[in-house]
Every structure is written in C-alpha cells, then in structure tokens.
Scaffold this active site. Structure first.
Site, mmCIF file in Angstrom:
data_model
loop_
_atom_site.group_PDB
_atom_site.id
_atom_site.type_symbol
_atom_site.label_atom_id
_atom_site.label_comp_id
_atom_site.label_asym_id
_atom_site.label_seq_id
_atom_site.Cartn_x
_atom_site.Cartn_y
_atom_site.Cartn_z
ATOM 1 N N THR A 130 0.794 -1.236 0.000
ATOM 2 C CA THR A 130 0.000 0.000 0.000
ATOM 3 C C THR A 130 0.822 1.280 0.000
ATOM 4 O O THR A 130 0.266 2.379 0.133
ATOM 5 C CB THR A 130 -0.921 0.015 1.231
ATOM 6 O OG1 THR A 130 -0.116 -0.153 2.423
ATOM 7 C CG2 THR A 130 -1.940 -1.106 1.171
ATOM 8 N N GLU A 131 2.119 1.177 -0.157
ATOM 9 C CA GLU A 131 2.982 2.352 -0.004
ATOM 10 C C GLU A 131 2.599 3.516 -0.920
ATOM 11 O O GLU A 131 2.725 4.683 -0.529
ATOM 12 C CB GLU A 131 4.437 1.946 -0.222
ATOM 13 C CG GLU A 131 5.130 1.388 1.026
ATOM 14 C CD GLU A 131 4.708 -0.021 1.378
ATOM 15 O OE1 GLU A 131 5.251 -0.577 2.343
ATOM 16 O OE2 GLU A 131 3.828 -0.586 0.709
ATOM 17 N N VAL A 132 2.138 3.222 -2.139
ATOM 18 C CA VAL A 132 1.780 4.327 -3.040
ATOM 19 C C VAL A 132 0.573 5.107 -2.527
ATOM 20 O O VAL A 132 0.353 6.252 -2.941
ATOM 21 C CB VAL A 132 1.496 3.824 -4.476
ATOM 22 C CG1 VAL A 132 2.744 3.228 -5.093
ATOM 23 C CG2 VAL A 132 0.332 2.836 -4.513
ATOM 24 N N LYS A 133 -0.180 4.515 -1.628
ATOM 25 C CA LYS A 133 -1.360 5.186 -1.067
ATOM 26 C C LYS A 133 -0.991 6.217 -0.002
ATOM 27 O O LYS A 133 -1.780 7.103 0.316
ATOM 28 C CB LYS A 133 -2.310 4.150 -0.451
ATOM 29 C CG LYS A 133 -2.853 3.109 -1.419
ATOM 30 C CD LYS A 133 -3.885 3.698 -2.346
ATOM 31 C CE LYS A 133 -4.585 2.608 -3.151
ATOM 32 N NZ LYS A 133 -5.597 3.163 -4.079
ATOM 33 N N ARG A 136 4.846 6.516 0.500
ATOM 34 C CA ARG A 136 6.083 5.847 0.894
ATOM 35 C C ARG A 136 6.571 4.963 -0.258
ATOM 36 O O ARG A 136 6.019 5.001 -1.357
ATOM 37 C CB ARG A 136 5.863 5.003 2.157
ATOM 38 C CG ARG A 136 5.267 5.768 3.334
ATOM 39 C CD ARG A 136 6.187 6.833 3.887
ATOM 40 N NE ARG A 136 7.338 6.263 4.572
ATOM 41 C CZ ARG A 136 8.303 6.981 5.138
ATOM 42 N NH1 ARG A 136 8.256 8.310 5.076
ATOM 43 N NH2 ARG A 136 9.310 6.395 5.751
#
Length: 255
Positions: A130-133, A136
């Site tokens: 989920t980092e693009v959310k 990160r």
C-alpha cells in the site's frame, strides 16, 4: 511491553510459533512489536531444539504494516536499515520459516510474509503493498519478482490495491489456502514435515533455492554443490540410508 507484544511458543516437536500480539492495532510494526519480533527471531535461531518457525498474528489481522503515527511523529524519511525484523535480511536465520497469514498482510505485513520461506493463508487473508497510497516506497518488494510474474507485481505495486487470498494462491505467493479454523493446523503440519527431515539436508535445500534465484544456471549448480558438502559429509548422511535399510525412523543429530 515488548515481552507480550510478540508471543513465543517453543513446541516439543521442534516448531516455534511466533505470534504478533497487538490485535487492537492490527499488529502494526510499532516499536514494541519490532523489538519483540527481533527477540523472537534470535531465540528461534539460537535454540538448537527448534527446527522451523511459524509466524502468525493475533486477532483479525496478520500485520497492517508500519506504524504510520510513529512515522509522522518522528518525521521519518528513509527508514533505518535495521528498523524492521525481516527474516534473512535484517535478521540472520539459517532455518526455515512459514508465514501463517490469518488476515490483512499490508505493506510491512506483506514484507514479512514475503520474506518467510513458505506461506499458508486463510481464506480471510488479504495482501497489499500500500505504499503508493501513503507516499512511501517499497524497495523490500524487489525479491517478489522471483515469486510472481512481472506484470502482476507491477499492478500490485503501482495501484496499492489488495488482493484476496485466492488470488494470492493463484499467482504463487501462497503455498496453501485453508479455512480460517484450519490455518494453524495446516501451517503446523507443513512445519512438522520439514522438522522431521534431516536438518543439514533442509539447510542445503534452502540454500539451493536461494542460490538459484540469485545466479545463472551454471553458477547456481556450482554454488549448490559447494553448499551441499557439509550435508553429504555429515553423520546424518549415513544415518538416513541405514535407517531406511533397517526400516526404522532416522535419528537425526544435525551433525
């Protein structure tokens, strides 16, 4: 707090069950959980009676990832290299590990499940990078290319959207899919199959797989032959055929 943030069960069958125990925060990788998990991995590695570890989560989530509140409070930019207890990366392990994913394995939760050698998932599990959310990044996902196809990996990382356990099984991220009530029994049975095998043979087998992912064919063959020498030269290498000939269970010593 780190003592109860991660539970450790050393079973008499040579299996360690490690449980992330912060269900109220979906077992996110807060400071106490990180400390507890570092300690648990070290205990597993240094205990000669333990052969395989099963990692799971308490409550409805496996691990929701890093502690975003901590990141905000500290103004964290690039995480310190040794911040997260990742098997075979920031934690040195020589024994097999199994992730028993009971619920959401997001971001850092995916990272830890991915780092384990094998993965058993409940039908209620879900996985997401989920980092693009949240702005990160996920450099730890690089080895994923050895597990799933490139275009599927690309979609997972670029969208941050979760996939369910069935999809994770279909693409090869998950070894076995179970009903929720069967998750730990299935993971333990898989661990038991490994624990009953010759320890040095298991280690050589694991080394062979990892060498094969990092080298070309010829180099991997040469390196795997070298990694197998301690196994071939061990007392267990004589005990195994002898036990077979005598129609009895082998008595492994790991030497």
């Amino acid at each position: 707090m780190s003592e109860d943030a991660v539970l450790f069960e050393a079973r008499p069958d040579g299996i360690a069950v490690i449980t992330l125990n912060r269900p109220d925060t979906r077992n996110c990788l807060a400071r106490d959980v990180r400390a507890g998990l570092f300690a648990a991995w070290e205990r597993f590695e240094t205990d000669p009676t333990l052969r395989v570890a099963v990692l799971t989560g308490a409550g409805r989530a496996f691990c929701a990832g890093g502690d975003l509140k901590e990141m905000v409070a500290t103004g964290m930019t690039v995480p310190p290299r040794d911040m997260f207890p990742v098997p075979y990366d920031t934690v040195e392990l020589s024994k097999p590990t199994i992730a028993a994913v009971n619920g959401a394995a997001f971001a850092g939760g995916w990272m830890i499940a991915q780092a384990c050698d094998l993965c058993v998932a409940s039908t209620e599990a879900s996985f997401a990078v989920t980092e693009v959310k949240v702005g990160r990044s996920s450099p730890w996902a690089a080895p994923l290319i050895h597990m799933i196809p490139q275009r599927i990996m690309m979609e997972i990382l670029l969208t941050g959207k979760p996939i369910d356990a069935r999809r994770a099984y279909e693409i090869g991220l998950v070894n076995r899919l179970t009903e929720p009530a069967d998750l730990l029994p299935v993971a333990l049975e898989l661990a038991r199959e490994i624990a009953e095998a010759a320890p040095l043979s298991v280690r050589a087998a694991r080394d062979t797989v990892m060498l094969a992912t990092e080298m070309g064919r010829a180099a991997a063959l040469q390196a795997a032959r070298h990694a197998s020498v301690p196994c071939y030269q061990s007392a267990d290498a004589q005990e195994g055929p002898l036990a077979f000939a005598e129609k009895r269970t082998p008595r492994w010593t790991g030497h």
